[in-house]
Write a protein that holds these residues in place. Structure first.
Motif, PDB file in Angstrom:
ATOM      1  N   ASN A 160      46.684  17.705  42.935  1.00  0.00           N
ATOM      2  CA  ASN A 160      46.119  17.218  44.200  1.00  0.00           C
ATOM      3  C   ASN A 160      44.822  17.917  44.574  1.00  0.00           C
ATOM      4  N   GLY A 161      44.214  18.594  43.617  1.00  0.00           N
ATOM      5  CA  GLY A 161      42.962  19.283  43.878  1.00  0.00           C
ATOM      6  C   GLY A 161      43.165  20.679  44.419  1.00  0.00           C
ATOM      7  N   GLY A 162      42.061  21.338  44.713  1.00  0.00           N
ATOM      8  CA  GLY A 162      42.117  22.702  45.234  1.00  0.00           C
ATOM      9  C   GLY A 162      40.978  23.540  44.685  1.00  0.00           C
ATOM     10  N   ASN A 163      41.203  24.832  44.637  1.00  0.00           N
ATOM     11  CA  ASN A 163      40.169  25.776  44.209  1.00  0.00           C
ATOM     12  C   ASN A 163      40.628  26.605  43.022  1.00  0.00           C
ATOM     13  N   ILE A 164      39.689  26.863  42.143  1.00  0.00           N
ATOM     14  CA  ILE A 164      39.892  27.844  41.084  1.00  0.00           C
ATOM     15  C   ILE A 164      38.800  28.890  41.283  1.00  0.00           C
ATOM     16  N   ASN A 165      39.238  30.114  41.504  1.00  0.00           N
ATOM     17  CA  ASN A 165      38.314  31.217  41.723  1.00  0.00           C
ATOM     18  C   ASN A 165      38.232  32.075  40.471  1.00  0.00           C
ATOM     19  N   ILE A 166      37.009  32.299  40.013  1.00  0.00           N
ATOM     20  CA  ILE A 166      36.765  33.098  38.820  1.00  0.00           C
ATOM     21  C   ILE A 166      35.972  34.316  39.278  1.00  0.00           C
ATOM     22  N   ASN A 167      36.525  35.500  39.025  1.00  0.00           N
ATOM     23  CA  ASN A 167      35.878  36.724  39.463  1.00  0.00           C
ATOM     24  C   ASN A 167      35.611  37.629  38.264  1.00  0.00           C
ATOM     25  N   ILE A 168      34.396  38.134  38.215  1.00  0.00           N
ATOM     26  CA  ILE A 168      33.991  39.035  37.133  1.00  0.00           C
ATOM     27  C   ILE A 168      33.722  40.397  37.759  1.00  0.00           C
ATOM     28  N   SER A 169      34.351  41.445  37.221  1.00  0.00           N
ATOM     29  CA  SER A 169      34.156  42.781  37.777  1.00  0.00           C
ATOM     30  C   SER A 169      34.331  43.830  36.687  1.00  0.00           C
ATOM     31  N   TYR A 170      33.829  45.018  36.970  1.00  0.00           N
ATOM     32  CA  TYR A 170      34.007  46.127  36.039  1.00  0.00           C
ATOM     33  C   TYR A 170      35.367  46.759  36.232  1.00  0.00           C
ATOM     34  N   LYS A 171      35.918  47.283  35.147  1.00  0.00           N
ATOM     35  CA  LYS A 171      37.157  48.061  35.199  1.00  0.00           C
ATOM     36  C   LYS A 171      36.825  49.469  34.710  1.00  0.00           C
ATOM     37  N   ILE A 172      37.611  50.428  35.118  1.00  0.00           N
ATOM     38  CA  ILE A 172      37.405  51.818  34.689  1.00  0.00           C
ATOM     39  C   ILE A 172      37.516  51.902  33.166  1.00  0.00           C
ATOM     40  N   GLY A 173      36.641  52.683  32.577  1.00  0.00           N
ATOM     41  CA  GLY A 173      36.708  52.907  31.129  1.00  0.00           C
ATOM     42  C   GLY A 173      35.889  51.929  30.320  1.00  0.00           C
ATOM     43  N   LYS A 174      34.800  51.420  30.885  1.00  0.00           N
ATOM     44  CA  LYS A 174      33.913  50.506  30.149  1.00  0.00           C
ATOM     45  C   LYS A 174      34.577  49.195  29.752  1.00  0.00           C
ATOM     46  N   PHE A 175      35.244  48.587  30.705  1.00  0.00           N
ATOM     47  CA  PHE A 175      35.863  47.284  30.509  1.00  0.00           C
ATOM     48  C   PHE A 175      35.341  46.321  31.566  1.00  0.00           C
ATOM     49  N   VAL A 176      35.426  45.032  31.259  1.00  0.00           N
ATOM     50  CA  VAL A 176      35.120  43.997  32.230  1.00  0.00           C
ATOM     51  C   VAL A 176      36.390  43.177  32.449  1.00  0.00           C
ATOM     52  N   THR A 196      48.536  30.865  40.283  1.00  0.00           N
ATOM     53  CA  THR A 196      48.622  31.799  39.172  1.00  0.00           C
ATOM     54  C   THR A 196      47.265  32.445  38.952  1.00  0.00           C
ATOM     55  N   THR A 197      47.300  33.729  38.604  1.00  0.00           N
ATOM     56  CA  THR A 197      46.088  34.448  38.240  1.00  0.00           C
ATOM     57  C   THR A 197      46.247  35.009  36.839  1.00  0.00           C
ATOM     58  N   PHE A 198      45.282  34.681  35.987  1.00  0.00           N
ATOM     59  CA  PHE A 198      45.174  35.277  34.665  1.00  0.00           C
ATOM     60  C   PHE A 198      44.007  36.252  34.723  1.00  0.00           C
ATOM     61  N   GLU A 199      44.260  37.505  34.399  1.00  0.00           N
ATOM     62  CA  GLU A 199      43.184  38.494  34.333  1.00  0.00           C
ATOM     63  C   GLU A 199      42.983  38.893  32.877  1.00  0.00           C
ATOM     64  N   PHE A 200      41.786  38.629  32.399  1.00  0.00           N
ATOM     65  CA  PHE A 200      41.410  38.964  31.031  1.00  0.00           C
ATOM     66  C   PHE A 200      40.567  40.234  31.089  1.00  0.00           C
ATOM     67  N   VAL A 201      41.003  41.280  30.394  1.00  0.00           N
ATOM     68  CA  VAL A 201      40.271  42.549  30.387  1.00  0.00           C
ATOM     69  C   VAL A 201      39.745  42.766  28.977  1.00  0.00           C
ATOM     70  N   LEU A 202      38.413  42.895  28.885  1.00  0.00           N
ATOM     71  CA  LEU A 202      37.746  43.042  27.590  1.00  0.00           C
ATOM     72  C   LEU A 202      36.842  44.265  27.595  1.00  0.00           C
ATOM     73  N   PRO A 203      36.731  44.952  26.440  1.00  0.00           N
ATOM     74  CA  PRO A 203      35.827  46.104  26.380  1.00  0.00           C
ATOM     75  C   PRO A 203      34.375  45.665  26.411  1.00  0.00           C
ATOM     76  N   LEU A 204      33.575  46.410  27.162  1.00  0.00           N
ATOM     77  CA  LEU A 204      32.140  46.137  27.219  1.00  0.00           C
ATOM     78  C   LEU A 204      31.457  46.636  25.949  1.00  0.00           C
ATOM     79  N   ASN A 205      30.323  46.057  25.654  1.00  0.00           N
ATOM     80  CA  ASN A 205      29.485  46.491  24.544  1.00  0.00           C
ATOM     81  C   ASN A 205      28.913  47.861  24.930  1.00  0.00           C
ATOM     82  N   ASN A 206      29.388  48.925  24.278  1.00  0.00           N
ATOM     83  CA  ASN A 206      28.983  50.284  24.646  1.00  0.00           C
ATOM     84  C   ASN A 206      27.567  50.631  24.222  1.00  0.00           C
ATOM     85  N   SER A 207      26.932  49.782  23.432  1.00  0.00           N
ATOM     86  CA  SER A 207      25.573  50.100  22.959  1.00  0.00           C
ATOM     87  C   SER A 207      24.502  49.717  23.980  1.00  0.00           C
ATOM     88  N   LEU A 208      24.919  49.123  25.108  1.00  0.00           N
ATOM     89  CA  LEU A 208      23.925  48.745  26.126  1.00  0.00           C
ATOM     90  C   LEU A 208      23.530  49.924  26.977  1.00  0.00           C
TER      91      LEU A 208
END
Length: 142
Positions: A55-71, A130-142
Motif C-alpha cells: 500500500n505504499g510508504g517510505n523506505i529510508n536509506i541511511n549511510i553513516s560511519y561506524k567505529i573502526g573504519k566501517f560504513v 524491517t531494517t537491514f543494516e549492512f556494515v562494510l569496511p572502508l577503503n583504508n588507503s583513502l
C-alpha cells in the motif's frame, strides 16, 4: 547507493513508495569490492522493502560511519515486518515466505556482504517494518 536509488526510483514511484537517502558522512565513502555485486545487494534490499509495502510508504536509506573504519548502510521499510519464527532463517538458501520467490535473494546478499568483509544486522517488528543494516569496511588507503 545513489545509483541504485536512481535505478529503483521509478518502480518505487509506481507503487507509491518514497525512497529517502540520508548520509552522515563527509563526502564519498569507498569500500573495496565488486561494485556490481554490491549494487545487487542494495537492489535486493530495496526490492524486498517495496514488496513488503503493497500500500505504499517510505523506505529510508541511511549511510553513516561506524567505529573502526566501517560504513553502515541501513535500509528501513514500513512494511509487514518479519515474524520472530522466521527472522533466523531468512539468510538460508531456498527459505521464503513469499508465494512467488526462490528464497535465494537474501542468501546471495549474505554471501556477498560476507565476502566483502562485512556483516548484516536485521531488526523487525511485525506490522511496523524491517531494517537491514549492512556494515562494510572502508577503503583504508583513502
Amino acid at each position: 547507493i545513489l545509483e541504485v536509488v536512481s535505478f529503483m526510483g521509478p518502480q518505487a514511484l509506481l507503487k507509491s513508495i518514497n525512497l529517502h537517502v540520508t548520509s552522515q558522512t563527509n563526502g564519498e565513502c569507498q569500500v573495496i569490492g565488486d561494485s556490481q555485486l554490491l549494487k545487487q545487494v542494495f537492489v535486493n534490499a530495496i526490492k524486498n522493502g517495496m514488496e513488503a509495502m503493497p500500500n505504499g510508504g517510505n523506505i529510508n536509506i541511511n549511510i553513516s560511519y561506524k567505529i573502526g573504519k566501517f560504513v553502515s548502510i541501513s535500509v528501513c521499510d514500513e512494511g509487514q515486518g518479519i515474524d520472530d519464527e522466521h527472522i533466523n532463517k531468512i539468510f538460508q538458501p531456498f527459505f521464503t515466505t513469499k508465494s512467488t520467490g526462490t528464497g535465494l535473494g537474501l542468501s546471495h546478499v549474505y554471501k556477498v556482504i560476507e565476502e566483502h568483509g562485512g556483516n548484516i544486522e536485521v531488526s523487525s517488528v511485525v506490522e511496523q517494518g524491517t531494517t537491514f543494516e549492512f556494515v562494510l569496511p572502508l577503503n583504508n588507503s583513502l
